[in-house]
Design a protein around this motif. Structure first.
Motif, PDB file in Angstrom:
ATOM      1  N   GLY A 120       0.691  -1.178  -0.129  1.00 37.70           N
ATOM      2  CA  GLY A 120       0.140   0.066   0.032  1.00 37.70           C
ATOM      3  C   GLY A 120       0.908   1.210   0.207  1.00 37.70           C
ATOM      4  O   GLY A 120       0.307   2.253  -0.045  1.00 37.70           O
ATOM      5  N   PHE A 121       2.241   1.157   0.132  1.00 37.28           N
ATOM      6  CA  PHE A 121       3.012   2.498   0.182  1.00 37.28           C
ATOM      7  C   PHE A 121       2.659   3.325  -0.964  1.00 37.28           C
ATOM      8  O   PHE A 121       2.861   4.641  -1.038  1.00 37.28           O
ATOM      9  CB  PHE A 121       4.547   1.943   0.272  1.00 37.28           C
ATOM     10  CG  PHE A 121       5.501   3.137   0.160  1.00 37.28           C
ATOM     11  CD1 PHE A 121       5.602   3.877   1.219  1.00 37.28           C
ATOM     12  CD2 PHE A 121       6.172   3.354  -0.882  1.00 37.28           C
ATOM     13  CE1 PHE A 121       6.374   5.118   1.244  1.00 37.28           C
ATOM     14  CE2 PHE A 121       7.036   4.323  -0.985  1.00 37.28           C
ATOM     15  CZ  PHE A 121       7.026   5.163   0.065  1.00 37.28           C
ATOM     16  N   VAL A 122       2.596   2.722  -2.116  1.00 34.99           N
ATOM     17  CA  VAL A 122       2.371   3.623  -3.447  1.00 34.99           C
ATOM     18  C   VAL A 122       1.340   4.337  -3.376  1.00 34.99           C
ATOM     19  O   VAL A 122       0.950   5.386  -3.581  1.00 34.99           O
ATOM     20  CB  VAL A 122       2.338   2.691  -4.990  1.00 34.99           C
ATOM     21  CG1 VAL A 122       2.091   3.532  -5.964  1.00 34.99           C
ATOM     22  CG2 VAL A 122       3.650   2.266  -4.804  1.00 34.99           C
ATOM     23  N   SER A 123       0.174   3.677  -2.856  1.00 37.07           N
ATOM     24  CA  SER A 123      -1.252   4.441  -2.659  1.00 37.07           C
ATOM     25  C   SER A 123      -1.160   5.434  -1.615  1.00 37.07           C
ATOM     26  O   SER A 123      -1.827   6.512  -1.746  1.00 37.07           O
ATOM     27  CB  SER A 123      -2.498   3.568  -2.296  1.00 37.07           C
ATOM     28  OG  SER A 123      -2.230   2.700  -1.219  1.00 37.07           O
ATOM     29  N   ILE A 124      -0.292   5.329  -0.512  1.00 39.91           N
ATOM     30  CA  ILE A 124      -0.157   6.361   0.541  1.00 39.91           C
ATOM     31  C   ILE A 124       0.682   7.246   0.014  1.00 39.91           C
ATOM     32  O   ILE A 124       0.252   8.407   0.282  1.00 39.91           O
ATOM     33  CB  ILE A 124       0.667   5.666   1.844  1.00 39.91           C
ATOM     34  CG1 ILE A 124      -0.367   4.593   2.524  1.00 39.91           C
ATOM     35  CG2 ILE A 124       1.064   6.679   2.680  1.00 39.91           C
ATOM     36  CD1 ILE A 124       0.369   3.391   3.284  1.00 39.91           C
ATOM     37  N   ARG A 125       1.590   7.027  -0.893  1.00 42.20           N
ATOM     38  CA  ARG A 125       2.323   8.128  -1.247  1.00 42.20           C
ATOM     39  C   ARG A 125       1.300   9.138  -2.176  1.00 42.20           C
ATOM     40  O   ARG A 125       1.557  10.151  -2.288  1.00 42.20           O
ATOM     41  CB  ARG A 125       3.578   7.624  -2.075  1.00 42.20           C
ATOM     42  CG  ARG A 125       4.539   8.579  -2.586  1.00 42.20           C
ATOM     43  CD  ARG A 125       5.893   7.863  -3.071  1.00 42.20           C
ATOM     44  NE  ARG A 125       6.699   8.883  -3.780  1.00 42.20           N
ATOM     45  CZ  ARG A 125       7.107   8.574  -4.797  1.00 42.20           C
ATOM     46  NH1 ARG A 125       6.921   7.640  -5.366  1.00 42.20           N
ATOM     47  NH2 ARG A 125       7.808   9.602  -5.494  1.00 42.20           N
ATOM     48  N   TYR A 126       0.552   8.399  -2.975  1.00 37.90           N
ATOM     49  CA  TYR A 126      -0.097   9.372  -3.810  1.00 37.90           C
ATOM     50  C   TYR A 126      -1.347   9.929  -3.116  1.00 37.90           C
ATOM     51  O   TYR A 126      -1.691  11.171  -3.587  1.00 37.90           O
ATOM     52  CB  TYR A 126      -1.082   8.122  -4.882  1.00 37.90           C
ATOM     53  CG  TYR A 126      -1.879   8.892  -5.803  1.00 37.90           C
ATOM     54  CD1 TYR A 126      -1.588   9.623  -6.906  1.00 37.90           C
ATOM     55  CD2 TYR A 126      -3.275   8.843  -5.685  1.00 37.90           C
ATOM     56  CE1 TYR A 126      -2.313  10.081  -7.841  1.00 37.90           C
ATOM     57  CE2 TYR A 126      -4.291   9.358  -6.406  1.00 37.90           C
ATOM     58  CZ  TYR A 126      -3.531  10.041  -7.743  1.00 37.90           C
ATOM     59  OH  TYR A 126      -4.344  10.608  -8.499  1.00 37.90           O
ATOM     60  N   ALA A 127      -1.984   9.173  -2.024  1.00 37.97           N
ATOM     61  CA  ALA A 127      -2.741   9.874  -1.306  1.00 37.97           C
ATOM     62  C   ALA A 127      -2.429  11.280  -0.632  1.00 37.97           C
ATOM     63  O   ALA A 127      -2.771  12.460  -0.559  1.00 37.97           O
ATOM     64  CB  ALA A 127      -3.205   9.212  -0.068  1.00 37.97           C
ATOM     65  N   VAL A 128      -0.798  11.550  -0.246  1.00 35.71           N
ATOM     66  CA  VAL A 128      -0.415  12.313   0.337  1.00 35.71           C
ATOM     67  C   VAL A 128      -0.042  13.494  -0.665  1.00 35.71           C
ATOM     68  O   VAL A 128      -0.292  14.738  -0.326  1.00 35.71           O
ATOM     69  CB  VAL A 128       1.016  12.035   1.129  1.00 35.71           C
ATOM     70  CG1 VAL A 128       1.957  13.108   1.590  1.00 35.71           C
ATOM     71  CG2 VAL A 128       0.735  10.980   2.475  1.00 35.71           C
ATOM     72  N   ARG A 129       0.124  13.350  -1.863  1.00 41.60           N
ATOM     73  CA  ARG A 129       0.428  14.051  -2.760  1.00 41.60           C
ATOM     74  C   ARG A 129      -0.662  14.696  -3.653  1.00 41.60           C
ATOM     75  O   ARG A 129      -0.554  15.453  -4.630  1.00 41.60           O
ATOM     76  CB  ARG A 129       1.513  13.585  -3.991  1.00 41.60           C
ATOM     77  CG  ARG A 129       2.735  13.085  -3.298  1.00 41.60           C
ATOM     78  CD  ARG A 129       3.647  12.650  -4.408  1.00 41.60           C
ATOM     79  NE  ARG A 129       5.006  12.881  -3.822  1.00 41.60           N
ATOM     80  CZ  ARG A 129       5.991  12.375  -4.691  1.00 41.60           C
ATOM     81  NH1 ARG A 129       5.849  12.236  -6.087  1.00 41.60           N
ATOM     82  NH2 ARG A 129       7.225  12.287  -4.042  1.00 41.60           N
ATOM     83  N   ILE A 130      -1.905  14.359  -3.196  1.00 45.44           N
ATOM     84  CA  ILE A 130      -3.252  14.871  -4.001  1.00 45.44           C
ATOM     85  C   ILE A 130      -3.078  16.270  -3.604  1.00 45.44           C
ATOM     86  O   ILE A 130      -3.093  16.778  -2.730  1.00 45.44           O
ATOM     87  CB  ILE A 130      -4.451  14.174  -3.259  1.00 45.44           C
ATOM     88  CG1 ILE A 130      -4.344  12.763  -3.732  1.00 45.44           C
ATOM     89  CG2 ILE A 130      -5.736  14.821  -3.606  1.00 45.44           C
ATOM     90  CD1 ILE A 130      -5.528  11.952  -3.298  1.00 45.44           C
TER      91      ILE A 130
END
Length: 153
Positions: A134-144
């Motif tokens: 899930g790291f990629v999705s966490i990174r994406y969520a933070v960069r929204i």
């Protein structure tokens, strides 16, 4: 073992584990099984990562609203990690329970053994691949970006 070697001349006794490891093809078979285990974990990592990526993509507007009202990235990331850990833990618990229940109905001639150490290692590995996947999705969520998420820019 020494008693056997002394009682019967010209013999050499071995422990059960040594005898099993010296069966022809045992090492190759164990190598194949370990390779399958590693690839299973890698595939699980990709599937879990893809699942959480889709989940975050569906929540872009909600995350955008949170960020627009001032929610820091650390909170967005932390809640994503907690969600991934909870979902992964529930999945591992259900999968472990079903595996155990299915093992009870296997015929006695099926050569499968569950021991505490190997089961614990499998459970821990599955619990670790959740947050890693899930790291990629966490990174994406933070960069929204809030304005883009709300389609205002």
């Amino acid at each position: 073992m020494e008693q056997i070697e002394q009682a019967i001349s010209g013999t050499q006794a071995a422990t059960i584990s040594t005898a099993i490891k010296n069966v022809p093809g045992y090492t190759a078979q164990q190598s194949t099984i370990q390779t399958q285990g590693v690839f299973t974990l890698l595939i699980g990592l990709l599937v879990i990562g893809g699942f959480f990526q889709i989940q975050v993509l569906q929540k872009v507007p909600q995350i955008g609203v949170l960020k627009a009202i001032g929610t820091p990235n650390s909170i967005v990331g932390f809640t994503s990690v907690i969600q991934i850990i909870i979902v992964s833990s529930i999945g591992v618990a259900i999968g472990g329970l079903l595996t155990f229940l299915f093992s009870l109905v296997f015929p006695p001639n099926v050569p499968i053994v569950f021991n505490g150490q190997s089961s614990l290692i499998a459970i821990l590995a599955l619990l670790l691949i959740g947050p890693i996947g899930g790291f990629v999705s966490i990174r994406y969520a933070v960069r929204i970006e809030p304005l883009k998420a709300l389609r205002l820019s």
